[in-house]
Design a protein around this motif. Sequence first.
Motif, short mmCIF file in Angstrom:
data_model
loop_
_atom_site.label_atom_id
_atom_site.label_comp_id
_atom_site.label_asym_id
_atom_site.label_seq_id
_atom_site.Cartn_x
_atom_site.Cartn_y
_atom_site.Cartn_z
N CYS A 404 0.74 -1.18 -0.01
CA CYS A 404 0.12 0.08 -0.16
C CYS A 404 0.97 1.05 0.03
CB CYS A 404 -0.96 0.25 1.25
SG CYS A 404 -1.95 1.64 1.35
N LEU A 405 0.86 1.99 -1.29
CA LEU A 405 1.44 3.29 -1.39
C LEU A 405 0.53 4.27 -0.63
CD1 LEU A 405 3.20 2.78 -4.77
CD2 LEU A 405 4.05 2.28 -2.30
N SER A 406 0.72 4.77 0.47
CA SER A 406 -0.29 5.47 1.26
C SER A 406 -0.67 6.63 0.56
CB SER A 406 0.24 5.53 2.60
OG SER A 406 0.19 4.14 3.15
N GLY A 407 -2.04 7.17 0.66
CA GLY A 407 -2.29 8.38 0.20
C GLY A 407 -1.63 9.78 0.69
N PRO A 408 -1.23 9.64 1.94
CA PRO A 408 -0.61 11.02 2.36
C PRO A 408 0.57 11.51 1.58
CG PRO A 408 -1.20 9.87 4.23
CD PRO A 408 -1.39 8.90 3.11
N LEU A 409 1.26 10.71 1.34
CA LEU A 409 2.61 10.94 0.33
C LEU A 409 3.23 9.66 -0.36
CD1 LEU A 409 5.01 12.93 -0.32
CD2 LEU A 409 6.12 12.17 2.05
N SER A 410 2.92 9.70 -1.56
CA SER A 410 3.53 8.44 -2.51
C SER A 410 3.67 9.03 -3.77
CB SER A 410 2.46 7.51 -2.58
OG SER A 410 2.16 6.88 -1.17
N CYS A 411 4.91 8.40 -4.58
CA CYS A 411 5.39 8.79 -5.64
C CYS A 411 5.18 7.75 -6.84
CB CYS A 411 6.55 9.20 -5.59
SG CYS A 411 7.47 10.16 -7.00
N TYR A 412 4.74 7.92 -7.88
CA TYR A 412 4.59 7.02 -9.06
C TYR A 412 5.19 7.59 -10.18
CZ TYR A 412 0.71 5.63 -6.15
OH TYR A 412 -0.11 5.26 -4.97
N ARG A 413 5.56 6.72 -11.09
CA ARG A 413 5.94 7.06 -12.50
C ARG A 413 4.57 7.36 -13.36
NH1 ARG A 413 11.23 5.90 -13.58
NH2 ARG A 413 12.37 4.23 -12.14
N LYS A 414 4.63 8.46 -13.71
CA LYS A 414 3.31 9.20 -14.59
C LYS A 414 2.81 8.21 -15.68
CE LYS A 414 1.86 12.88 -17.28
NZ LYS A 414 2.19 14.26 -18.11
N GLU A 415 4.04 7.54 -16.29
CA GLU A 415 3.42 6.52 -17.50
C GLU A 415 2.64 5.66 -16.97
OE1 GLU A 415 6.91 3.78 -18.51
OE2 GLU A 415 7.79 5.58 -18.02
N LEU A 416 2.99 5.07 -15.72
CA LEU A 416 2.06 3.80 -15.08
C LEU A 416 0.74 4.30 -14.66
CD1 LEU A 416 4.91 1.82 -13.05
CD2 LEU A 416 3.94 1.72 -15.21
N ILE A 417 0.48 5.48 -14.11
CA ILE A 417 -0.73 6.05 -13.80
C ILE A 417 -1.59 6.08 -15.19
CG2 ILE A 417 -1.98 8.04 -12.59
CD1 ILE A 417 -0.44 6.52 -10.60
N ILE A 418 -0.87 6.66 -16.14
CA ILE A 418 -1.49 6.94 -17.43
C ILE A 418 -2.10 5.65 -18.01
CG2 ILE A 418 -1.44 7.78 -19.97
CD1 ILE A 418 -1.87 9.98 -17.77
N GLN A 419 -1.43 4.56 -17.74
CA GLN A 419 -1.57 3.16 -18.42
C GLN A 419 -2.81 2.67 -17.65
OE1 GLN A 419 1.89 0.71 -18.21
NE2 GLN A 419 0.54 -1.22 -17.97
N HIS A 420 -2.78 2.96 -16.49
CA HIS A 420 -3.96 2.07 -15.67
C HIS A 420 -5.31 3.07 -15.38
CE1 HIS A 420 -1.49 -1.31 -15.10
NE2 HIS A 420 -0.40 -0.48 -14.66
N ARG A 421 -5.05 4.38 -15.75
CA ARG A 421 -5.98 5.28 -15.40
C ARG A 421 -7.25 5.04 -15.70
NH1 ARG A 421 -5.37 10.05 -19.63
NH2 ARG A 421 -5.24 8.35 -20.96
N ASP A 422 -7.83 4.28 -16.86
CA ASP A 422 -9.22 3.82 -17.22
C ASP A 422 -9.65 2.85 -16.18
OD1 ASP A 422 -9.32 5.64 -19.13
OD2 ASP A 422 -8.82 4.44 -20.68
#
Length: 620
Positions: A404-422
Amino acid sequence: MRKKKEKIVEVMTVPKADRRTLPNVPDPEHIRVTTDRRGNKDAADGGERVATDSFTNMQTLGLRYMASFNVWITAKGAKKKSGVQARAADISTTGLLVELDCDAERFKVGDTVTMRFHIPPGTMPEGFESAVKLDAAVVRLFTQEQDGQEKLMMAFEFEKPLTDYFQKKRWGYSVYTASGLLFATVAIIVLMRMESFIYFKYNIVLYLYSLAAAGFLLTRYLFGAFYRDVPVNPDYTPGVSIIIPCFNEEEWIHRTILSCVNQDYPIDKLEVIVVDDRSTDNSVEQINRVIELIHNEAERYSTQERVKMYVLPENGGKRVALVKGVEMAKHDLVVFVDSDSFLEPTAIKQLVQPFQDPKMGGVAGRTDVENKYTNSITKLQTVRYYIAFRIIKAAESWFDSVTCLSGPLSCYRKELIIQHRDAWLNQKFLGQPATFGDDRSMTNFILKTHRTGYQDKAICSTIVPSDMSVFLKQQMRWKRSWLRESLRAGGFIWRKEPFMALFFYIGLIVPIAAPVVVLYNLVYVPIVHHIFPGTFLMGLLLMAMLMSLAHLLFRKSKLWVFGFVFCIFYEFVLLWQMPVAWVTFWKSTWGTRETPQDIEARMKKESKKQKNKKRIGLRL
């Protein structure tokens, strides 16, 4: 008539305001070329900061906190009765400013005095709440106007920093005591589990559960102790976009934004995007106000291009707000920060370091409790939060599989967020939209193909519930999302490191089965077999000791006793939310905020009440 519940006043440490809006941001014009009293420095050879650890230590020594407690001052070597009483105005680890009501002619600059005072909980960071008797030198005398009256102020510099003073006093004893007791606790747990092997044949299921639970718990603490941060590489400063989703957070949003902008990070590599999810309070006005303040007072930091706000056309939920922020982001790494969380000045610099590994998909920072001294509810959460991050997440990070990458402070690669966005936006479980547990859900998407980590020195603090009803609703929501997302993770986690996968499944089974085990030991055994459950209760005590002593060892804080309080509260209250979560984990209502699902559920409930009233009226 029902009495209106009084609003709880949160108790928090209050640093003395800096005259600059962004004191920690590297100065692009190199106006600041020397280290100030708070440890802020911009070198003349290019604006590079001092080494991160050194910078953090200097900040800790120089940061002053607002204070209000009695101080007894005597000449060095004189009796206590011959002294004078003063009132503290602010304090740091290196000195104290006091307000005197009496004539101070007996003291002059350069004099050495003995000071006696007690630092109340919440005045300074956790661990400083204690009695102090320390020599200090008078460094300044001046008058200051307060409420139309002139007050005599006196500034003192301690003979040695409070950090050194406590290290030789309470902190040192805390470390040795906690270490010894932790060793003894682990030894007793191991011996008790040897007993489980002896009696294994008499109740295979129960003793197998006992061995699995003990093994899971001890390995978490073992690998948590082995954990080490990824060290800071001063040449690694990738571009970062901080996304702050906001909904009805007018009380805290200004502080959140300031903490995100006020980072010790290159200004051309950092942007902050605030996305408001159609707040119904004054959040938007607060956001505009603080952004305008930043723009007006810090032009040379290029904030016009780096700090933005966007208001969603309609309320869409936290995931929609986060995705919109990601779509607006110009950098390759995106950091999600809750709107009631506050970042330490070096948080971003620390958080990005694990991304030097190209397979790292997401990293969580450590979340501390900001309002820890408000009441017993926040104090027990303080211990729980620290163990959850410093022990549990640290142990998972040993295997690059933080669940669990907790909501208060977590960092992601943008491309992965876009990939799983829908898939993330449209996630459903048993036909119901998944509106909460967004952090666990996105972590599952990332963890399926990439590594996930934890960085303990990337620190933020957050406001936790101080009201019991809100706290219980939050815990129920978390249990539902944990159950839902753990079932999802169980479908692929076996492909990860085998040892990690084994303990993931044990960590899934143990909490789910816990209510049954507790009922068996505390109800069935005493009633049917007339045996006092001493061994089981001893196990609960040892579990509480592990949590409390680990907190004492790392934090050196008097709050460690609330580890026992949390464990008791968990066994008799929170544990029994799990059976409810079993049969309601498809629910999509938050319970603590007005999502469309919450509004729909409330209207159905009200409609049902009206129908019941009509039926009763017809019967009468």
